[in-house]
Design a protein around this motif. Sequence first.
Motif, PDB file in Angstrom:
ATOM      1  N   THR A  31       1.835  -3.129  -9.701  1.00 15.43           N
ATOM      2  CA  THR A  31       1.206  -4.446  -9.777  1.00 15.43           C
ATOM      3  C   THR A  31       1.060  -5.017  -8.379  1.00 15.43           C
ATOM      4  O   THR A  31       1.842  -4.708  -7.486  1.00 15.43           O
ATOM      5  CB  THR A  31       2.053  -5.399 -10.638  1.00 15.43           C
ATOM      6  OG1 THR A  31       3.448  -5.208 -10.344  1.00 15.43           O
ATOM      7  CG2 THR A  31       1.829  -5.127 -12.110  1.00 15.43           C
ATOM      8  N   GLY A  32       0.034  -5.846  -8.222  1.00 15.51           N
ATOM      9  CA  GLY A  32      -0.195  -6.463  -6.926  1.00 15.51           C
ATOM     10  C   GLY A  32      -1.654  -6.821  -6.738  1.00 15.51           C
ATOM     11  O   GLY A  32      -2.457  -6.772  -7.674  1.00 15.51           O
ATOM     12  N   GLN A  83       0.826  -1.205   0.000  1.00 14.61           N
ATOM     13  CA  GLN A  83       0.000   0.000   0.000  1.00 14.61           C
ATOM     14  C   GLN A  83       0.861   1.256   0.000  1.00 14.61           C
ATOM     15  O   GLN A  83       0.515   2.255  -0.648  1.00 14.61           O
ATOM     16  CB  GLN A  83      -0.950  -0.013   1.194  1.00 14.61           C
ATOM     17  CG  GLN A  83      -2.045  -1.063   1.091  1.00 14.61           C
ATOM     18  CD  GLN A  83      -3.102  -0.939   2.169  1.00 14.61           C
ATOM     19  OE1 GLN A  83      -2.958  -0.142   3.103  1.00 14.61           O
ATOM     20  NE2 GLN A  83      -4.152  -1.730   2.065  1.00 14.61           N
ATOM     21  N   SER A  84       1.975   1.219   0.679  1.00 17.16           N
ATOM     22  CA  SER A  84       2.865   2.390   0.691  1.00 17.16           C
ATOM     23  C   SER A  84       3.470   2.638  -0.689  1.00 17.16           C
ATOM     24  O   SER A  84       3.706   3.794  -1.073  1.00 17.16           O
ATOM     25  CB  SER A  84       3.972   2.217   1.734  1.00 17.16           C
ATOM     26  OG  SER A  84       4.769   1.080   1.450  1.00 17.16           O
ATOM     27  N   ASP A  85       3.715   1.564  -1.441  1.00 20.17           N
ATOM     28  CA  ASP A  85       4.197   1.730  -2.817  1.00 20.17           C
ATOM     29  C   ASP A  85       3.147   2.439  -3.672  1.00 20.17           C
ATOM     30  O   ASP A  85       3.481   3.306  -4.495  1.00 20.17           O
ATOM     31  CB  ASP A  85       4.516   0.372  -3.445  1.00 20.17           C
ATOM     32  CG  ASP A  85       5.718  -0.310  -2.838  1.00 20.17           C
ATOM     33  OD1 ASP A  85       6.669   0.405  -2.466  1.00 20.17           O
ATOM     34  OD2 ASP A  85       5.710  -1.551  -2.724  1.00 20.17           O
ATOM     35  N   VAL A  86       1.892   2.059  -3.489  1.00 21.28           N
ATOM     36  CA  VAL A  86       0.816   2.680  -4.264  1.00 21.28           C
ATOM     37  C   VAL A  86       0.682   4.152  -3.891  1.00 21.28           C
ATOM     38  O   VAL A  86       0.515   5.014  -4.769  1.00 21.28           O
ATOM     39  CB  VAL A  86      -0.518   1.934  -4.048  1.00 21.28           C
ATOM     40  CG1 VAL A  86      -1.609   2.546  -4.929  1.00 21.28           C
ATOM     41  CG2 VAL A  86      -0.369   0.455  -4.370  1.00 21.28           C
ATOM     42  N   VAL A 107      -3.481  -2.718  -3.929  1.00 27.44           N
ATOM     43  CA  VAL A 107      -3.361  -1.732  -4.999  1.00 27.44           C
ATOM     44  C   VAL A 107      -4.712  -1.121  -5.351  1.00 27.44           C
ATOM     45  O   VAL A 107      -4.908   0.094  -5.275  1.00 27.44           O
ATOM     46  CB  VAL A 107      -2.725  -2.355  -6.259  1.00 27.44           C
ATOM     47  CG1 VAL A 107      -2.624  -1.328  -7.373  1.00 27.44           C
ATOM     48  CG2 VAL A 107      -1.341  -2.922  -5.936  1.00 27.44           C
ATOM     49  N   GLY A 108      -5.670  -1.982  -5.732  1.00 29.62           N
ATOM     50  CA  GLY A 108      -6.947  -1.469  -6.221  1.00 29.62           C
ATOM     51  C   GLY A 108      -7.707  -0.639  -5.216  1.00 29.62           C
ATOM     52  O   GLY A 108      -8.255   0.418  -5.554  1.00 29.62           O
ATOM     53  N   THR A 137      -8.773   3.379  -5.457  1.00 31.09           N
ATOM     54  CA  THR A 137     -10.176   3.774  -5.416  1.00 31.09           C
ATOM     55  C   THR A 137     -10.446   4.797  -4.320  1.00 31.09           C
ATOM     56  O   THR A 137     -11.246   5.718  -4.502  1.00 31.09           O
ATOM     57  CB  THR A 137     -11.068   2.538  -5.187  1.00 31.09           C
ATOM     58  OG1 THR A 137     -10.857   1.609  -6.248  1.00 31.09           O
ATOM     59  CG2 THR A 137     -12.531   2.912  -5.151  1.00 31.09           C
ATOM     60  N   SER A 138      -9.762   4.666  -3.187  1.00 27.94           N
ATOM     61  CA  SER A 138     -10.121   5.457  -1.999  1.00 27.94           C
ATOM     62  C   SER A 138      -9.351   6.757  -1.842  1.00 27.94           C
ATOM     63  O   SER A 138      -9.863   7.706  -1.226  1.00 27.94           O
ATOM     64  CB  SER A 138      -9.936   4.599  -0.743  1.00 27.94           C
ATOM     65  OG  SER A 138      -8.586   4.193  -0.613  1.00 27.94           O
TER      66      SER A 138
END
Length: 473
Positions: free
Chosen positions: A204-205, A37-40, A210-211, A215-216
């Motif tokens: 990717t993930g 999540q930190s990468d995203v 990721v998704g 979205t949030s």
Amino acid sequence: MKQMLWINGEKIETERYRPLTNPFNGEKIADVAEASQSDVVRAIDAAAGAARVMASMDAHKRADILRKVAELIQEEREECARLIAEESSKPLKAARAEVDRTIMTYTFASEEARRIQGETIPMDAAPGGEGRVAYTVKEPLGVISAITPFNFPMNLVAHKVGPAIAAGNSVVLKPASQTPLSAYKIAEYFQKAGLPAGALNVVTGSGKNVGDVLTSDDRIKKVTFTGSPAVGKHIRENAGLKRVTLELGSNSALIVDEGTDLQKVMPRIVTGAFSNQGQVCISIQRIFVHEAVAEEFTALFIEEAGKLKVGNPLDEDTDVAAMISAGDVERAKSWIQEAVGNGAELVLGGESDQQVLKPTVLLNAHPSDKISCEEVFAPVVHINTFSKFEDAITRVNESQFGLQAGVYTNDLQKAFKAARDLHVGGVMINEIPTFRVDHMPYGGVKMSGTGREGIKYAVEEMTELKLVSFKLD
């Protein structure tokens, strides 16, 4: 091969990688980064910074970048096609066709970047509006999150990234887990073409890591997604006030009226049913044939489908190769068996060899069978008969989906009736529902989604309108 994330114009290491294998032979292709999540969040940080740069970039510069990407893909057309074939098991000749469409999509995006325009508003048309001049401009939204599927790993990326860049946005792209390499390849082309760092990021993930973040996060101004209705619904429920475009698939139908030249249209219909193993949102799944020609149609269809070569996607003459996963093969086979158990007749196929499901044809499946009312996304078709044209339209419309439908008829009145009464996003007269060119508006109704793709129409949804008014006195 080790595939890292692409964030802010750089390859980024992660803690976790997962093996990517060829669906046809199971051979390992690469180790692909799994984003945390930190990468995203880091990718969104980069996109947010680049959004200001993109918004101020001249239209002709954005157009030139997109044109250059198209040229770079053209230069490596064969390499791109083989990459698609290896990671998705799409037959090579179909992969080449996808690369050609991808080139065209970025070319259209380049052209549309030059014609984003507003209009003048006659303010004095209303009392109180005298002495004013007003006009509108279209401005980029900012950061776009794009979530793409496996079945067209380059062209469906192009349908999201192309209009986003054309409109002056930045992008965080999450490609499908099975087909990430095509997306990373496109990111390389954009860097070579001169796109500012951070304007396109690829992560990717898992959907959760990721998704959900894509979205949030409040800095994301629009989510554009192609995939399953369940995920689309989740995105819609969690996106808040963001703009959302959802392309969620279908169980597309074809109506074949009496008087149709069956010999002429049959190769086209079979292609629409089994291309890319039926893993196409507008693949023909349901066929409704007038009872006067049903016997001839069925015989010709089975004969033509029997000519398809099943095998290695890298063989030049292969028509049907492996499905994307073993689980999808088993799911499709269970739906076939359910239909047969409920009275449908299996007249072709139904067997599989590892992840290759042979082209399958059923007759008279019940409307409540999953093979009828759900999206099979496999090389499976069922043929049904009708006596009245109106009844065929009714049966097409009984679906919870409504992406595209095809109609073959020589009766002009029936053609206009179908165009008026079919509740779908696109009606193809004397054509299969699988028809698409990349500048046309594309999208569906009901459970098939919301919004439209097609470069011009996607640009509209990736910009916002601003009114400017001058009081002259």
